[in-house]
Design a protein around this motif. Structure first.
Motif, PDB file in Angstrom:
ATOM      1  N   LEU A  54      32.271  17.920 -37.826  1.00  0.00           N
ATOM      2  CA  LEU A  54      32.490  17.167 -36.735  1.00  0.00           C
ATOM      3  C   LEU A  54      31.354  16.879 -35.648  1.00  0.00           C
ATOM      4  O   LEU A  54      31.107  15.358 -35.249  1.00  0.00           O
ATOM      5  N   TRP A  55      30.496  17.718 -35.592  1.00  0.00           N
ATOM      6  CA  TRP A  55      29.156  17.584 -34.776  1.00  0.00           C
ATOM      7  C   TRP A  55      27.946  18.016 -35.323  1.00  0.00           C
ATOM      8  O   TRP A  55      26.855  17.366 -35.662  1.00  0.00           O
ATOM      9  N   SER A  66      30.087  33.856 -34.073  1.00  0.00           N
ATOM     10  CA  SER A  66      29.430  34.365 -32.809  1.00  0.00           C
ATOM     11  C   SER A  66      30.498  33.842 -31.648  1.00  0.00           C
ATOM     12  O   SER A  66      30.362  34.260 -30.636  1.00  0.00           O
ATOM     13  N   GLN A  67      31.456  32.909 -31.975  1.00  0.00           N
ATOM     14  CA  GLN A  67      32.093  32.157 -30.835  1.00  0.00           C
ATOM     15  C   GLN A  67      33.804  32.324 -31.208  1.00  0.00           C
ATOM     16  O   GLN A  67      34.202  33.331 -31.671  1.00  0.00           O
ATOM     17  N   ALA A  68      34.379  31.192 -31.121  1.00  0.00           N
ATOM     18  CA  ALA A  68      35.753  30.963 -31.668  1.00  0.00           C
ATOM     19  C   ALA A  68      35.637  29.559 -32.006  1.00  0.00           C
ATOM     20  O   ALA A  68      35.327  28.519 -31.458  1.00  0.00           O
ATOM     21  N   ALA A  69      36.149  29.469 -33.517  1.00  0.00           N
ATOM     22  CA  ALA A  69      36.240  28.198 -34.230  1.00  0.00           C
ATOM     23  C   ALA A  69      37.616  27.638 -34.351  1.00  0.00           C
ATOM     24  O   ALA A  69      38.440  28.501 -34.724  1.00  0.00           O
ATOM     25  N   LEU A 231      44.707  25.951 -25.989  1.00  0.00           N
ATOM     26  CA  LEU A 231      43.570  26.852 -26.528  1.00  0.00           C
ATOM     27  C   LEU A 231      42.199  26.224 -26.063  1.00  0.00           C
ATOM     28  O   LEU A 231      41.295  27.109 -25.730  1.00  0.00           O
ATOM     29  N   ILE A 232      41.966  24.999 -25.905  1.00  0.00           N
ATOM     30  CA  ILE A 232      40.629  24.612 -25.464  1.00  0.00           C
ATOM     31  C   ILE A 232      40.380  24.970 -23.958  1.00  0.00           C
ATOM     32  O   ILE A 232      39.204  25.388 -23.641  1.00  0.00           O
ATOM     33  N   LEU A 233      41.212  24.764 -23.143  1.00  0.00           N
ATOM     34  CA  LEU A 233      41.189  25.402 -21.840  1.00  0.00           C
ATOM     35  C   LEU A 233      40.923  26.797 -21.621  1.00  0.00           C
ATOM     36  O   LEU A 233      40.157  27.176 -21.041  1.00  0.00           O
ATOM     37  N   ALA A 234      41.854  27.428 -22.342  1.00  0.00           N
ATOM     38  CA  ALA A 234      41.426  28.965 -22.411  1.00  0.00           C
ATOM     39  C   ALA A 234      40.126  29.496 -22.800  1.00  0.00           C
ATOM     40  O   ALA A 234      39.443  30.213 -22.575  1.00  0.00           O
ATOM     41  N   ILE A 240      34.756  28.066 -27.341  1.00  0.00           N
ATOM     42  CA  ILE A 240      35.556  27.567 -28.509  1.00  0.00           C
ATOM     43  C   ILE A 240      34.854  26.261 -28.724  1.00  0.00           C
ATOM     44  O   ILE A 240      34.416  25.472 -27.989  1.00  0.00           O
ATOM     45  N   ARG A 241      35.086  25.944 -30.266  1.00  0.00           N
ATOM     46  CA  ARG A 241      34.514  24.828 -30.797  1.00  0.00           C
ATOM     47  C   ARG A 241      35.343  24.359 -31.898  1.00  0.00           C
ATOM     48  O   ARG A 241      35.920  25.049 -32.680  1.00  0.00           O
ATOM     49  N   ALA A 242      35.609  23.167 -32.081  1.00  0.00           N
ATOM     50  CA  ALA A 242      36.316  22.513 -33.319  1.00  0.00           C
ATOM     51  C   ALA A 242      35.284  22.471 -34.433  1.00  0.00           C
ATOM     52  O   ALA A 242      34.186  21.938 -34.123  1.00  0.00           O
TER      53      ALA A 242
END
Length: 282
Positions: A54-55, A66-69, A231-234, A240-242
């Motif tokens: 995506l990016w 390391s984060q949330a995908a 989910l994106i807001l939380a 969080i990244r798509a």
């Protein structure tokens, strides 16, 4: 005397031919995914337009670690199998002992053709004593229906009706907690439970394809966008990244998880006899 086609006629013909090269299906999450797409790098997942990235595929991988995908798994084939004989039917057609799979649990399994060669593998979710969801890479509805002869069971494909998201990475639990899914901390590996969402319910399982902490969320298609936004807001403060499939594929290779028709050839796709595989070979 024949005339050469005009420029407009040639353009119209080219546009008509491009119809067959264009992926037409979009998942219920497609509006959100399209809005995030920067690389314009798509592939065909069972007829759906799905992103390789995506990016930035490398940074997407590090989002898993390391984060949330967040990854859209809606194109994954899904079957609802229900009825008094559902357990007996699935115990006959899949490899693992379904009588040991308790309600609220998931297990990995596979299924074979009449000669014992693997047709596909996937995950079996036991939603209740008589209701299951079978998820797979390929479509098997005719084979499942034929195999159900003599069993009091219904088999329905629900791929389009049920959207799915994989939420993977070390902060994935914190995202779900901050999103208000009370009790999600009680899910052990391969547990599943239902949670309220948008005047309905969704199913969350502690499963995934990365070897990391992660969850899979299944939601009715008409509630998909509200789940994505929740989910994106939380997850905003949790990074969080798509992501697309390239990053997910790298993670699943590190975890030693296999994919049908990538790491082994299923019996329906094998052209040469020496490409068929039995379960113990895989």
């Amino acid at each position: 005397m024949n005339q050469l086609p005009t420029l407009d006629a040639s353009a119209a013909r080219a546009a008509a031919q491009s119809h067959f090269r264009t992926l037409r299906l979009g998942t219920p999450f497609q509006p959100r995914i399209d809005a995030l797409a920067r690389t314009n790098d798509w592939y065909n997942w069972a007829g759906y337009r799905a992103p390789h990235s995506l990016w930035d595929e490398e940074l997407e991988y590090f989002a898993i670690r390391s984060q949330a995908a967040l990854f859209d798994i809606s194109p994954m084939t899904k079957y609802r199998i229900a009825g008094p004989d559902a357990e007996a039917f699935l115990n006959r057609v899949t490899l693992r002992d379904v009588t040991k799979l308790k309600s609220g649990r998931v297990h990995y399994t596979a299924w074979c053709d009449d000669d014992g060669f693997v047709l596909d593998d996937g995950t079996l979710f036991r939603l209740s004593p008589t209701r299951f969801r079978l998820c797979s890479q390929e479509r098997h509805l005719p084979w499942l229906l034929d195999s159900a002869t003599g069993f009091d069971v219904t088999v329905e494909e629900e791929t389009e009706a049920v959207a799915g998201l994989a939420l993977q990475g070390p902060t994935s639990f914190a995202v779900l907690r901050d999103a208000g899914f009370a009790g999600v901390e009680r899910l052990r590996v391969f547990d599943l439970a239902e949670f309220p969402h948008d005047h309905g319910t969704i199913t969350i399982s502690r499963t995934g394809f990365t070897g990391d902490l992660g969850y899979e969320l299944f939601v009715p298609a008409d509630k998909a966008l509200s789940l994505w936004d929740r989910l994106i807001l939380a997850g905003e403060l949790r990074g969080i990244r798509a992501i697309g499939y390239t990053a997910l594929n790298r993670a699943r290779l590190e975890a030693g998880l296999i994919v049908a028709n990538a790491d082994f050839t299923t019996s329906e796709h094998a052209i040469r006899a020496d490409r068929l595989r039995m379960p113990d070979e895989i």
